[in-house]
Scaffold this motif. Structure first.
Motif, short mmCIF file in Angstrom:
data_model
loop_
_atom_site.label_atom_id
_atom_site.label_comp_id
_atom_site.label_asym_id
_atom_site.label_seq_id
_atom_site.Cartn_x
_atom_site.Cartn_y
_atom_site.Cartn_z
N ASP A 139 14.94 -14.74 -1.18
CA ASP A 139 16.08 -14.13 -1.86
C ASP A 139 15.94 -14.12 -3.37
N LEU A 140 14.73 -14.19 -3.89
CA LEU A 140 14.51 -14.14 -5.33
C LEU A 140 13.80 -12.84 -5.68
N PRO A 141 14.52 -11.89 -6.30
CA PRO A 141 13.86 -10.63 -6.69
C PRO A 141 12.78 -10.90 -7.73
N GLY A 142 11.83 -10.02 -7.81
CA GLY A 142 10.79 -10.16 -8.82
C GLY A 142 9.92 -8.93 -8.89
N ARG A 143 9.18 -8.81 -9.97
CA ARG A 143 8.25 -7.71 -10.14
C ARG A 143 6.87 -8.27 -10.44
N LEU A 144 5.87 -7.57 -9.95
CA LEU A 144 4.49 -8.03 -10.09
C LEU A 144 3.63 -6.93 -10.69
N TYR A 145 2.92 -7.28 -11.76
CA TYR A 145 1.92 -6.37 -12.31
C TYR A 145 0.56 -6.75 -11.74
N VAL A 146 -0.09 -5.78 -11.10
CA VAL A 146 -1.44 -5.96 -10.57
C VAL A 146 -2.40 -5.22 -11.49
N PRO A 147 -3.42 -5.90 -12.00
CA PRO A 147 -4.35 -5.23 -12.92
C PRO A 147 -4.91 -3.95 -12.32
N SER A 148 -5.00 -2.92 -13.15
CA SER A 148 -5.56 -1.65 -12.69
C SER A 148 -7.01 -1.86 -12.29
N GLY A 149 -7.41 -1.20 -11.24
CA GLY A 149 -8.78 -1.36 -10.78
C GLY A 149 -9.02 -2.72 -10.14
N TYR A 150 -7.95 -3.34 -9.63
CA TYR A 150 -8.08 -4.66 -9.00
C TYR A 150 -9.22 -4.67 -7.99
N ASN A 151 -10.07 -5.68 -8.11
CA ASN A 151 -11.23 -5.85 -7.24
C ASN A 151 -11.06 -7.16 -6.47
N PRO A 152 -10.84 -7.12 -5.16
CA PRO A 152 -10.58 -8.35 -4.39
C PRO A 152 -11.75 -9.33 -4.39
N SER A 153 -12.93 -8.89 -4.79
CA SER A 153 -14.07 -9.81 -4.85
C SER A 153 -14.15 -10.54 -6.17
N GLN A 154 -13.23 -10.21 -7.08
CA GLN A 154 -13.18 -10.84 -8.40
C GLN A 154 -11.88 -11.61 -8.53
N ALA A 201 7.11 -11.61 -12.66
CA ALA A 201 8.37 -11.78 -13.39
C ALA A 201 9.54 -11.84 -12.41
N PRO A 202 9.93 -13.03 -11.95
CA PRO A 202 11.11 -13.14 -11.09
C PRO A 202 12.39 -12.90 -11.88
N GLN A 203 13.50 -12.71 -11.17
CA GLN A 203 14.77 -12.45 -11.85
C GLN A 203 15.89 -13.29 -11.24
N MET A 204 16.64 -13.96 -12.12
CA MET A 204 17.82 -14.70 -11.68
C MET A 204 18.99 -13.75 -11.45
N SER A 205 19.94 -14.18 -10.61
CA SER A 205 21.07 -13.35 -10.27
C SER A 205 21.98 -13.12 -11.47
N ALA A 206 22.73 -12.03 -11.43
CA ALA A 206 23.59 -11.63 -12.54
C ALA A 206 24.54 -12.74 -12.95
N GLY A 207 24.61 -12.99 -14.24
CA GLY A 207 25.52 -13.98 -14.77
C GLY A 207 24.98 -15.40 -14.81
N ALA A 208 23.76 -15.62 -14.33
CA ALA A 208 23.19 -16.98 -14.32
C ALA A 208 22.97 -17.45 -15.75
N HIS A 209 23.20 -18.74 -15.98
CA HIS A 209 23.01 -19.33 -17.29
C HIS A 209 21.92 -20.39 -17.30
N SER A 210 21.19 -20.48 -16.21
CA SER A 210 20.05 -21.40 -16.14
C SER A 210 19.10 -20.91 -15.06
N TRP A 211 17.88 -21.43 -15.10
CA TRP A 211 16.87 -21.03 -14.13
C TRP A 211 16.86 -22.01 -12.96
N ALA A 212 17.89 -21.92 -12.12
CA ALA A 212 17.98 -22.84 -10.99
C ALA A 212 16.88 -22.60 -9.96
N ASN A 213 16.32 -21.39 -9.93
CA ASN A 213 15.33 -21.03 -8.91
C ASN A 213 13.90 -21.09 -9.40
#
Length: 273
Positions: A6-21, A65-77
């Motif tokens: 239940d923790l939303p987030g966004r992930l940047y994957v390097p362009s040209g990602y090579n699974p052997s690297q 980059a995870p995201q806390m719920s609206a109005g949160a005032h601390s990083w409980a998660n």
């Protein structure tokens, strides 16, 4: 983008990602102004971290980059975010010895939590206007002896006084067996920030940048600092471990009259209230 626990987030994957690297991973904790609901999940990657996202693209590292719920005032998660980072290692070839944590403002507290309570999970940390109010004074800082950490502050920050980060860094220096050498005095006599042309104080594995007049938004400059990424990418964590391997679950019956508490190493145990 996606969710886990239940923790939303966004992930940047390097362009040209090579699974052997294998690739480094940076976990980013946003500030209080970037909270949102699950259908938002974008405010945490706004212009505040354009320097960080650009660095991820040019230096080819993952950025979560995870995201806390609206109005949160601390990083409980923050611990849930750590588990997501571990989960990402099962999906991509991420180097466990090159995992880093960063954050700004409210997210700075999460940086301190992550690096104090799961020290070996990360090669190091860097943060901007990072409040240390939840871990100062020591001994909570004990696990950070010799840990690579870079703090960015501004002398005129109205929300997170630079003394918070400064005090924590001096405490760590003492843990490293050094004198408290980071000074609160400042001079704007050189380019870019010091007379010798550098933009940071350095002692042992710590670096400390104190801007003159960036206010609370130190991240707009800090995340564009080229020396930051040269330093980060040149460090490997020789003792990288996963306290909770992906796919494993711990079940604890605390029973009546019991509650969880961290010991000096940040581990959970039962204790009688």
């Amino acid at each position: 983008s996606g969710t886990i626990c239940d923790l939303p987030g966004r992930l940047y994957v390097p362009s040209g990602y090579n699974p052997s690297q294998s690739y480094p991973l940076v976990v980013f904790f946003h500030g209080s102004g970037e909270t949102g609901n699950a259908d938002n999940n974008i405010a945490q990657v706004n212009g505040n971290i354009s320097g960080l996202t650009a660095a991820a693209a040019s230096n080819q590292f993952f950025l979560y980059a995870p995201q806390m719920s609206a109005g949160a005032h601390s990083w409980a998660n923050w611990a849930t975010a750590e588990r997501m980072a571990a989960h990402l290692q099962t999906l991509y070839n991420i180097d466990p010895s090159k995992m880093w944590v960063t954050g700004l403002s409210m997210g700075g507290n999460a940086v301190w939590d992550c690096i104090c309570y799961n020290t070996n999970a990360f090669a190091g940390a860097f943060g901007c206007s990072m409040s240390a109010s939840n871990i100062v004074p020591a001994p909570s800082l004990d696990p950070l002896a010799n840990k690579p950490i870079w703090g960015f502050v501004s002398k005129d920050d109205p929300k997170v006084p630079y003394q918070t980060t400064w005090g924590a860094f001096n405490t760590i220096l003492v843990l490293d067996g050094l004198s408290a050498v980071f000074s609160t005095t400042w001079s704007d006599s050189g380019a870019p920030y010091y007379s010798d042309g550098t933009s940071y104080y350095a002692a042992d594995n710590l670096r400390y940048t104190q801007y003159i007049s960036k206010g609370h938004n130190t991240w707009n400059t800090a995340y564009t600092e080229a020396p930051l990424y040269t330093w980060m990418l040149g460090i490997t964590n020789p003792s990288s471990t996963r306290d909770l391997p992906t796919g494993h679950t711990l079940l604890m019956n605390l029973g009546s009259g019991f509650a969880p508490s961290r010991d000096s190493r940040g581990k959970y145990w039962n204790f009688v209230c």
